[in-house]
Design an enzyme around this catalytic site. Sequence first.
Site, PDB file in Angstrom:
ATOM      1  N   ASP A 190      91.228  -7.638  23.281  1.00 45.09           N
ATOM      2  CA  ASP A 190      91.055  -7.189  24.659  1.00 45.09           C
ATOM      3  C   ASP A 190      90.082  -8.080  25.413  1.00 45.09           C
ATOM      4  O   ASP A 190      90.022  -8.042  26.639  1.00 45.09           O
ATOM      5  CB  ASP A 190      90.565  -5.738  24.683  1.00 45.09           C
ATOM      6  CG  ASP A 190      91.486  -4.831  25.468  1.00 45.09           C
ATOM      7  OD1 ASP A 190      92.465  -5.320  26.059  1.00 45.09           O
ATOM      8  OD2 ASP A 190      91.241  -3.611  25.494  1.00 45.09           O
TER       9      ASP A 190
ATOM     10  N   GLN B  52      91.667   1.936  23.521  1.00 40.41           N
ATOM     11  CA  GLN B  52      92.209   2.242  24.845  1.00 40.41           C
ATOM     12  C   GLN B  52      91.131   2.858  25.733  1.00 40.41           C
ATOM     13  O   GLN B  52      90.482   3.836  25.368  1.00 40.41           O
ATOM     14  CB  GLN B  52      93.401   3.202  24.715  1.00 40.41           C
ATOM     15  CG  GLN B  52      94.064   3.565  26.027  1.00 40.41           C
ATOM     16  CD  GLN B  52      94.715   2.371  26.704  1.00 40.41           C
ATOM     17  OE1 GLN B  52      95.262   1.498  26.043  1.00 40.41           O
ATOM     18  NE2 GLN B  52      94.655   2.322  28.017  1.00 40.41           N
TER      19      GLN B  52
ATOM     20  N   LYS C 162     102.805  -0.596  24.747  1.00 43.23           N
ATOM     21  CA  LYS C 162     102.290  -1.622  23.835  1.00 43.23           C
ATOM     22  C   LYS C 162     103.052  -1.593  22.515  1.00 43.23           C
ATOM     23  O   LYS C 162     103.379  -2.640  21.950  1.00 43.23           O
ATOM     24  CB  LYS C 162     100.804  -1.397  23.574  1.00 43.23           C
ATOM     25  CG  LYS C 162      99.907  -1.683  24.750  1.00 43.23           C
ATOM     26  CD  LYS C 162      98.481  -1.240  24.462  1.00 43.23           C
ATOM     27  CE  LYS C 162      97.604  -1.440  25.684  1.00 43.23           C
ATOM     28  NZ  LYS C 162      96.254  -0.872  25.515  1.00 43.23           N
TER      29      LYS C 162
END
Length: 366
Positions: free
Chosen positions: A193, A170, A126
Amino acid sequence: MASMIFTDCSSSTPSRLLPFTRSPLLRRQADVVLVRRLLTPLNFSCSRRRLTLRSSPSQSPHVSASLATETSATAKVIDGKAVAKQIRDEISAEVMRMKDAIGEVPGLAVIIVGNRKDSATYVRNKRKACESVGINSFEVPLPEDSTEEEVIKFIKAFNDDPSVHGILVQLPLPNHMNEENILNAVNIEKDVDGFHPLNIGHLAMRGREPMFVPCTPKGCIELLHRYGVSIKGKRAVVIGRSNIVGTPASQLLQREDATVTVVHSRTPNPEEITRQADIIIAAVGKPNMVRGSWIKPGAVIIDVGINPVEDAKSPRGYRLVGDVCYDEAKNVASAITPVPGGVGPMTIAMLLSNTLIAAKKVYNFQ
């Protein structure tokens, strides 16, 4: 840790499913955790072609390269790497245009807790992707024994930081943490997300638009669009019903007017149901579960699974396979994503897309 044994579709010998190993990601030094800010110059090498990126799925231009085939008898390969590269170029052009016009660029903050090797690899990818398109990257690596309060403290700080337009925690989190509490702490306007309950709720309702769509399902639909696969009126089967992939993927397909069936662990006769599908999205996390006999001739397959299995011939001692038995499926399907190189690159590309969308909303930049 015990391993799972399954039959490899490309060999008559049994293969063994490998768990991802863990390795230290950081050390706590004097009880201080460092926040790393990564600021990189914009990449101006991309095309100036303008693309309007939106949070809802929409028809997109087809990828310029033709679909690859191994032979005339095998399925076309849906090249996620090539599509993701094209999308990153489009995003880079938009970031450059935003900086030229208003002097601002998007910012993405990532919080990672613990020392999972796969999570660390994903976060590193990322970061590299942010650098490649000119998005500012912020990272908070936290030890495995961190508390929920510590994680939420950083989330709140990023919620209040105007230079951060997207926040990603995460997953998975350590077992002692309540994932729901932590994800709910993310400001919905920065939930790139797409996991905030309001985003998921809006995705599930007709006539409502989520601010952000979860990245992996969004990438699956984008691949279908870019390769000109018709969805409207088609029968689609989603294998798996996780909150991260399966459930939102089924909702996105319904928004595209597909007739959708979800196959899960309690579904009787999953082979018969899957065999009726024109489009299959497999996201169950079981290597080679979907065999060639499960597939309707001419079906299109999006394989989300990424499973490490032992392979003595590989320098790493393992190789990655999907949830679909590729060697069998390619002889039946009309198109299929490879593993690796299919859905994986698209997930990060969609994260960058959502971050750009968030920044555009903040600055009312069209």
